[in-house]
Design a protein around this motif. Structure first.
Motif, mmCIF file in Angstrom:
data_model
loop_
_atom_site.group_PDB
_atom_site.id
_atom_site.type_symbol
_atom_site.label_atom_id
_atom_site.label_comp_id
_atom_site.label_asym_id
_atom_site.label_seq_id
_atom_site.Cartn_x
_atom_site.Cartn_y
_atom_site.Cartn_z
ATOM 1 N N PRO A 49 78.948 61.800 18.621
ATOM 2 C CA PRO A 49 77.568 61.509 18.165
ATOM 3 C C PRO A 49 76.661 62.723 18.245
ATOM 4 O O PRO A 49 75.807 62.915 17.372
ATOM 5 N N SER A 72 67.169 58.702 5.247
ATOM 6 C CA SER A 72 68.586 58.365 5.416
ATOM 7 C C SER A 72 69.208 59.243 6.505
ATOM 8 O O SER A 72 70.048 58.784 7.279
ATOM 9 N N ASN A 75 68.023 57.939 9.811
ATOM 10 C CA ASN A 75 68.742 56.709 10.162
ATOM 11 C C ASN A 75 70.071 57.008 10.848
ATOM 12 O O ASN A 75 70.451 56.323 11.793
ATOM 13 N N VAL A 76 70.770 58.013 10.354
ATOM 14 C CA VAL A 76 72.038 58.397 10.989
ATOM 15 C C VAL A 76 71.773 58.799 12.447
ATOM 16 O O VAL A 76 72.493 58.405 13.364
ATOM 17 N N THR A 78 69.356 57.825 14.375
ATOM 18 C CA THR A 78 69.078 56.621 15.168
ATOM 19 C C THR A 78 70.384 55.902 15.514
ATOM 20 O O THR A 78 70.602 55.502 16.660
ATOM 21 N N GLU A 79 71.250 55.733 14.506
ATOM 22 C CA GLU A 79 72.516 55.020 14.747
ATOM 23 C C GLU A 79 73.369 55.724 15.791
ATOM 24 O O GLU A 79 73.943 55.097 16.683
ATOM 25 N N GLU A 80 73.444 57.039 15.681
ATOM 26 C CA GLU A 80 74.287 57.787 16.626
ATOM 27 C C GLU A 80 73.700 57.749 18.040
ATOM 28 O O GLU A 80 74.424 57.734 19.023
ATOM 29 N N THR A 82 72.026 55.212 19.217
ATOM 30 C CA THR A 82 72.369 53.872 19.712
ATOM 31 C C THR A 82 73.797 53.875 20.259
ATOM 32 O O THR A 82 74.070 53.312 21.324
ATOM 33 N N LYS A 83 74.723 54.520 19.544
ATOM 34 C CA LYS A 83 76.114 54.569 20.003
ATOM 35 C C LYS A 83 76.210 55.275 21.350
ATOM 36 O O LYS A 83 76.950 54.852 22.248
ATOM 37 N N GLU A 215 82.809 52.909 13.616
ATOM 38 C CA GLU A 215 81.917 52.455 12.556
ATOM 39 C C GLU A 215 81.124 51.222 13.005
ATOM 40 O O GLU A 215 79.964 51.043 12.669
ATOM 41 N N GLY A 217 80.312 50.513 15.976
ATOM 42 C CA GLY A 217 79.571 50.775 17.210
ATOM 43 C C GLY A 217 80.400 50.541 18.457
ATOM 44 O O GLY A 217 79.878 50.459 19.563
#
Ligand code: ADP
Length: 257
Positions: A49, A72, A75-76, A78-80, A82-83, A215, A217
């Motif tokens: 991440p 976009s 957003n990546v 943020t997602e990473e 979270t992981k 993918e 999470g």
């Protein structure tokens, strides 16, 4: 400090002593290797991440980007993030479980009520995945367990059932009591686990399909936490699975029920 009195020992006894020391040394080496492998896995899992976050934050800083494109990239990030948070939380849980001071606080509670609460909480995510969530639970079954840990076990198993099942399938939680034994099974109609992989799924960081898990999470730690929590209750967990047919995890709770 400890001392060993060698003089009074016969050759046989000395031989036994040397053997025990050798076994101890082997065990220590094994633990050392395990610890190094664990640290290497953690570093790798955190690096992935971080690589994304670094890369995408660099790109997001560029001048000529439109708002949508910039969003976009953000957003990546943020997602990473979270992981990474999930990973760190699960690592902390494992560290806590490894600690000798870890205790479970058992009380009597209704299994069905607890399961109802858990299902209600997870239902929106099942709906979103297009998977039905059903519960078959005869009323009035009480279990002697740590309610928070119990919830953690069930949530982890349900999240896996949801993550590794296709749209249009069902996941069923079933509870049965026979004499001094309560069986709680979570059955899905998902992709299943190949029989070669089954013996390893409770190991830390073990995943059948690494990129699919990532993918979704996943961290590869969920089932190892489940196993430790089940052990802490002196329960058992069984798994039976058929590729492309589905998987059933069964928790067998015995003793004071
Ligand atoms: P993850 O975070 O990857 O889900 P887990 O420790 O919870 O990690 O599970 C380990 C692996 O076991 C998963 O990556 C997946 O390959 C497999 N697995 C677990 N539960 C299921 C299931 N219900 N159906 C199919 N595969 C599963």
């Amino acid at each position: 400090n400890f001392s060993i009195q060698l003089e009074s020992k016969s050759n046989d006894e000395l031989g036994e002593l040397v053997e025990s020391i050798q076994l101890l040394a082997n065990e220590l080496n094994h633990l050392k290797t395990e610890r190094n492998e664990f640290l290497a896995s953690i570093s790798h899992e955190l690096r992935t991440p971080l690589t994304y976050i670094k890369g995408y934050s660099e790109v997001a800083k560029r001048d000529h980007l439109g708002l949508e494109e910039r969003l976009s990239y953000l957003n990546v990030i943020t997602e990473e993030t979270t992981k990474m948070t999930t990973l760190v939380t699960e690592l902390m849980q494992l560290a806590q479980l490894d600690n000798n001071t870890f205790t479970i606080q058992k009380e009597f509670f209704s299994v069905c009520e607890s399961l109802k609460k858990i299902s209600q909480r997870l239902l929106p995510t099942f709906k979103q995945a297009g998977i039905k969530l059903l519960t078959v639970c005869p009323e009035n079954i009480h279990i002697h367990a740590d309610p928070v840990r119990f919830e953690q076990i069930v949530v982890n198993l349900l999240e896996n059932a949801r993550n590794y099942s296709p749209e249009g399938t069902s996941t069923t939680i079933e509870v049965a009591k026979k004499d001094a034994e309560i069986k709680i099974s979570i059955h899905d109609q998902g992709k299943g686990i190949p029989s070669n992989d089954v013996p390893f799924i409770f190991e830390r960081f073990y995943r059948v399909d690494k990129s699919r898990s990532r993918e979704l999470g996943g961290t590869g730690l969920g089932l190892s936490i489940v196993k430790e929590l089940v052990d802490a209750h002196h329960w058992e967990i069984e798994v039976s699975s058929k590729t492309n047919k589905g998987t059933t995890f069964t928790i067998i709770a015995r003793g004071e029920l």
